[in-house]
Design a protein around this motif. Structure first.
Motif, PDB file in Angstrom:
ATOM      1  N   SER A 273      25.516 -44.328   0.624  1.00 52.52           N
ATOM      2  CA  SER A 273      25.556 -44.116   1.618  1.00 52.52           C
ATOM      3  C   SER A 273      26.612 -42.960   2.075  1.00 52.52           C
ATOM      4  CB  SER A 273      25.742 -45.646   2.569  1.00 52.52           C
ATOM      5  OG  SER A 273      26.712 -45.853   1.827  1.00 52.52           O
ATOM      6  N   ASP A 274      27.711 -42.913   1.920  1.00 52.28           N
ATOM      7  CA  ASP A 274      28.322 -41.714   2.176  1.00 52.28           C
ATOM      8  C   ASP A 274      28.203 -40.492   2.238  1.00 52.28           C
ATOM      9  OD1 ASP A 274      30.804 -44.349   3.055  1.00 52.28           O
ATOM     10  OD2 ASP A 274      30.959 -43.881   0.694  1.00 52.28           O
ATOM     11  N   LYS A 275      27.609 -40.347   1.183  1.00 53.15           N
ATOM     12  CA  LYS A 275      26.793 -38.427   0.339  1.00 53.15           C
ATOM     13  C   LYS A 275      26.163 -38.255   1.755  1.00 53.15           C
ATOM     14  CE  LYS A 275      25.324 -36.311  -3.499  1.00 53.15           C
ATOM     15  NZ  LYS A 275      24.458 -36.090  -4.784  1.00 53.15           N
ATOM     16  N   GLN A 276      25.456 -39.327   1.698  1.00 45.53           N
ATOM     17  CA  GLN A 276      24.466 -38.891   2.954  1.00 45.53           C
ATOM     18  C   GLN A 276      25.557 -38.593   4.524  1.00 45.53           C
ATOM     19  OE1 GLN A 276      21.666 -41.966   2.482  1.00 45.53           O
ATOM     20  NE2 GLN A 276      20.931 -41.765   0.940  1.00 45.53           N
ATOM     21  N   ASP A 277      25.655 -39.994   4.697  1.00 41.75           N
ATOM     22  CA  ASP A 277      26.555 -39.392   6.049  1.00 41.75           C
ATOM     23  C   ASP A 277      26.827 -37.634   6.000  1.00 41.75           C
ATOM     24  OD1 ASP A 277      25.993 -41.244   6.718  1.00 41.75           O
ATOM     25  OD2 ASP A 277      26.967 -42.698   6.729  1.00 41.75           O
ATOM     26  N   LEU A 278      27.779 -37.719   5.003  1.00 44.49           N
ATOM     27  CA  LEU A 278      28.657 -36.310   4.803  1.00 44.49           C
ATOM     28  C   LEU A 278      27.426 -34.756   4.872  1.00 44.49           C
ATOM     29  CD1 LEU A 278      31.579 -37.374   2.568  1.00 44.49           C
ATOM     30  CD2 LEU A 278      31.724 -37.329   5.035  1.00 44.49           C
ATOM     31  N   ALA A 279      26.565 -34.957   4.314  1.00 44.88           N
ATOM     32  CA  ALA A 279      25.405 -33.915   4.433  1.00 44.88           C
ATOM     33  C   ALA A 279      25.002 -33.914   5.803  1.00 44.88           C
ATOM     34  CB  ALA A 279      24.508 -34.822   3.827  1.00 44.88           C
ATOM     35  N   LYS A 280      25.491 -35.179   6.638  1.00 47.23           N
ATOM     36  CA  LYS A 280      24.702 -34.527   8.379  1.00 47.23           C
ATOM     37  C   LYS A 280      26.275 -34.362   9.491  1.00 47.23           C
ATOM     38  CE  LYS A 280      22.350 -38.356   7.743  1.00 47.23           C
ATOM     39  NZ  LYS A 280      21.917 -39.507   7.821  1.00 47.23           N
ATOM     40  N   ASN A 281      27.089 -34.072   8.265  1.00 40.98           N
ATOM     41  CA  ASN A 281      28.178 -34.727   9.799  1.00 40.98           C
ATOM     42  C   ASN A 281      28.544 -32.851  10.334  1.00 40.98           C
ATOM     43  OD1 ASN A 281      30.833 -34.486  10.072  1.00 40.98           O
ATOM     44  ND2 ASN A 281      31.194 -36.517  10.305  1.00 40.98           N
TER      45      ASN A 281
ATOM     46  N   PHE B  19      32.570 -32.550   8.570  1.00 42.80           N
ATOM     47  CA  PHE B  19      32.841 -32.119   7.474  1.00 42.80           C
ATOM     48  C   PHE B  19      31.910 -31.116   6.889  1.00 42.80           C
ATOM     49  CE2 PHE B  19      31.816 -32.769   2.718  1.00 42.80           C
ATOM     50  CZ  PHE B  19      33.114 -33.584   2.440  1.00 42.80           C
ATOM     51  N   ASN B  20      31.583 -30.242   7.255  1.00 38.72           N
ATOM     52  CA  ASN B  20      30.375 -29.142   6.584  1.00 38.72           C
ATOM     53  C   ASN B  20      30.932 -27.881   7.072  1.00 38.72           C
ATOM     54  OD1 ASN B  20      27.952 -29.720   4.876  1.00 38.72           O
ATOM     55  ND2 ASN B  20      27.469 -31.285   6.640  1.00 38.72           N
ATOM     56  N   GLU B  21      31.831 -28.078   8.328  1.00 43.96           N
ATOM     57  CA  GLU B  21      32.962 -26.702   8.545  1.00 43.96           C
ATOM     58  C   GLU B  21      34.129 -26.472   7.849  1.00 43.96           C
ATOM     59  OE1 GLU B  21      32.226 -24.731  10.192  1.00 43.96           O
ATOM     60  OE2 GLU B  21      29.827 -24.913  10.268  1.00 43.96           O
ATOM     61  N   ILE B  22      34.274 -27.678   7.262  1.00 41.37           N
ATOM     62  CA  ILE B  22      35.573 -27.567   6.103  1.00 41.37           C
ATOM     63  C   ILE B  22      36.123 -25.961   5.634  1.00 41.37           C
ATOM     64  CG2 ILE B  22      37.156 -29.044   4.376  1.00 41.37           C
ATOM     65  CD1 ILE B  22      36.156 -31.235   6.000  1.00 41.37           C
ATOM     66  N   ARG B  23      37.055 -26.274   5.288  1.00 40.55           N
ATOM     67  CA  ARG B  23      36.371 -24.390   4.607  1.00 40.55           C
ATOM     68  C   ARG B  23      36.383 -24.821   2.726  1.00 40.55           C
ATOM     69  NH1 ARG B  23      40.570 -21.549   1.177  1.00 40.55           N
ATOM     70  NH2 ARG B  23      41.531 -22.923   2.015  1.00 40.55           N
ATOM     71  N   ALA B  24      36.696 -25.625   1.990  1.00 40.50           N
ATOM     72  CA  ALA B  24      36.354 -25.783   1.164  1.00 40.50           C
ATOM     73  C   ALA B  24      34.608 -26.286   1.264  1.00 40.50           C
ATOM     74  CB  ALA B  24      36.609 -26.917   0.209  1.00 40.50           C
ATOM     75  N   VAL B  25      34.462 -27.029   1.922  1.00 44.05           N
ATOM     76  CA  VAL B  25      32.587 -27.203   1.418  1.00 44.05           C
ATOM     77  C   VAL B  25      32.086 -26.528   2.431  1.00 44.05           C
ATOM     78  CG1 VAL B  25      30.871 -28.214   3.117  1.00 44.05           C
ATOM     79  CG2 VAL B  25      33.193 -29.334   2.781  1.00 44.05           C
ATOM     80  N   LYS B  26      32.317 -25.433   2.785  1.00 40.44           N
ATOM     81  CA  LYS B  26      31.904 -24.357   3.222  1.00 40.44           C
ATOM     82  C   LYS B  26      31.644 -23.073   2.290  1.00 40.44           C
ATOM     83  CE  LYS B  26      33.222 -22.870   6.794  1.00 40.44           C
ATOM     84  NZ  LYS B  26      33.521 -21.883   8.732  1.00 40.44           N
ATOM     85  N   ASP B  27      32.822 -23.153   1.018  1.00 41.72           N
ATOM     86  CA  ASP B  27      33.157 -22.182   0.361  1.00 41.72           C
ATOM     87  C   ASP B  27      32.689 -22.828  -1.111  1.00 41.72           C
ATOM     88  OD1 ASP B  27      34.899 -20.129   2.054  1.00 41.72           O
ATOM     89  OD2 ASP B  27      36.571 -21.018   0.957  1.00 41.72           O
ATOM     90  N   GLY B  28      31.424 -23.879  -0.813  1.00 41.47           N
ATOM     91  CA  GLY B  28      31.026 -24.490  -2.302  1.00 41.47           C
ATOM     92  C   GLY B  28      32.233 -24.932  -3.932  1.00 41.47           C
ATOM     93  N   ASN B  29      33.248 -25.701  -2.730  1.00 42.97           N
ATOM     94  CA  ASN B  29      34.018 -25.845  -3.309  1.00 42.97           C
ATOM     95  C   ASN B  29      34.297 -27.513  -3.495  1.00 42.97           C
ATOM     96  OD1 ASN B  29      34.917 -23.577  -5.034  1.00 42.97           O
ATOM     97  ND2 ASN B  29      36.388 -23.442  -3.425  1.00 42.97           N
ATOM     98  N   TYR B  30      33.148 -28.411  -2.550  1.00 43.62           N
ATOM     99  CA  TYR B  30      33.219 -29.287  -2.952  1.00 43.62           C
ATOM    100  C   TYR B  30      32.720 -30.766  -4.164  1.00 43.62           C
ATOM    101  CZ  TYR B  30      31.017 -33.648  -0.058  1.00 43.62           C
ATOM    102  OH  TYR B  30      30.639 -35.172  -0.126  1.00 43.62           O
ATOM    103  N   VAL B  31      32.905 -31.071  -4.777  1.00 45.30           N
ATOM    104  CA  VAL B  31      32.507 -32.393  -5.262  1.00 45.30           C
ATOM    105  C   VAL B  31      32.750 -33.999  -4.800  1.00 45.30           C
ATOM    106  CG1 VAL B  31      32.911 -33.372  -7.648  1.00 45.30           C
ATOM    107  CG2 VAL B  31      33.650 -30.837  -6.739  1.00 45.30           C
TER     108      VAL B  31
END
Length: 310
Positions: A258-266, A269-281
């Motif tokens: 559920s956390d994974k799904q919530d973060l995918a829509k946030n 969160f999706n504007e965080i540099r590491a997430v935008k750069d594809g360095n998110y696991v």
């Protein structure tokens, strides 16, 4: 003739007594060799030198396996599935009964009795059960080393005079961790890493605990300059905005589906540099949350972390 017979009978009696005395002495030596006395917070305790049926409710079952003892009952459970052992230990503990959760102060006493232990290992948090447990089998109460998994392995090794085996395992672990850390740095350069647990829209940061210390201390990977300080065993907590301000090159989030799904829509969160750069696991909380606090789980995580980050 009667006199000779009497002397002969006397000699036989003396010889028989000598044999019996010798056997008795040998048995006593054997009995002593089968037990050893260890110092505990409850005083000296005599335990089997080589126990066959250990019940561990302290959370040290993986340490026991490393030293050659598979407990017959355990309280090492998955923090997100407390009825079962962690999935990575399922095969090892296939015949081991779950009798509770090692972070709790009480256990299933009837299940412990049914396990017919010759040794029980417990933690200070279960102290109120001590008197009841020592009526079942010898009980060792370990010191509470909180998040110090290495110190815990060493104290369990001391119980069985197996310090050398524990140190050899640790040396192998740290050598492998450094090797994998060097491989990650060679592949990704001098980047920074943060590990966080998703919790109710916030993040608990593994600054000085869990998987965070695998990356920082064991692998030698860099943490961001803006990491929140950790002053106790409690993990510091930040908001999504706070996670963004840490500004790590790489982010590892542990959480539930559920956390994974919530973060995918946030959007934040999706504007965080590491997430935008594809360095998110994202890693599943079961078993990854508590795995790093246990030695066998920690070692298995080395390859998991490598595969996730590279």
């Amino acid at each position: 003739m009667k006199k000779i017979k009497s002397i002969a009978l006397m000699l036989v009696a003396i010889l028989s007594l000598s044999i019996l005395t010798g056997c008795s002495s040998n048995n006593e030596s054997a009995d002593k060799a089968e037990t050893r006395v260890v110092k505990t917070s409850k005083g000296d305790v005599e335990i089997p030198a080589n126990p066959k049926r250990i019940v561990d409710i302290s959370g040290s079952s993986e340490e026991l396996v490393i030293l050659g003892y598979t407990p017959v009952a355990t309280a090492n459970v998955d923090s997100y599935d407390t009825e079962n052992v962690p999935s990575y230990m399922a095969d090892t503990f296939k015949d081991t009964k779950v009798v509770g959760h090692s972070m709790m102060d009480t256990m299933d006493i009837e299940a412990i009795i049914e396990a017919n232990p010759d040794l029980i290992i417990m933690a200070p948090r279960q102290e109120k059960m001590y008197d009841e447990l020592k009526e079942i089998a010898p009980v060792v109460m370990l010191e509470d080393y909180s998040n110090d998994w290495e110190a815990n392995l060493k104290q369990v090794a001391t119980l069985f005079d197996k310090e050398d085996e524990a140190q050899a395992w640790l040396d192998d672990y740290y050598a492998e961790a450094k090797k994998i850390g060097d491989e990650i740095k060679k592949a990704k350069g001098d980047q920074s890493y943060v590990v966080a647990l998703a919790s109710s829209g916030q993040f608990m940061i593994f600054s000085e605990g869990g998987m965070g210390t695998i990356l920082k201390d064991d692998m030698g990977l860099k943490q961001p300059a803006n990491m929140p300080k950790q002053d106790s065993i409690t993990l510091p907590t930040v908001s999504i905005e706070g996670l963004s301000e840490i500004d790590a090159d790489n982010i590892v989030v542990i959480g539930m589906e559920s956390d994974k799904q919530d973060l995918a829509k946030n959007s934040v969160f999706n504007e965080i540099r590491a997430v935008k750069d594809g360095n998110y696991v994202f890693l599943n909380a079961s078993p990854f949350f508590s795995q790093a606090y246990n030695p066998m789980g920690r070692k298995l995580l080395l390859e998991e972390v490598k595969n996730a980050l590279m």
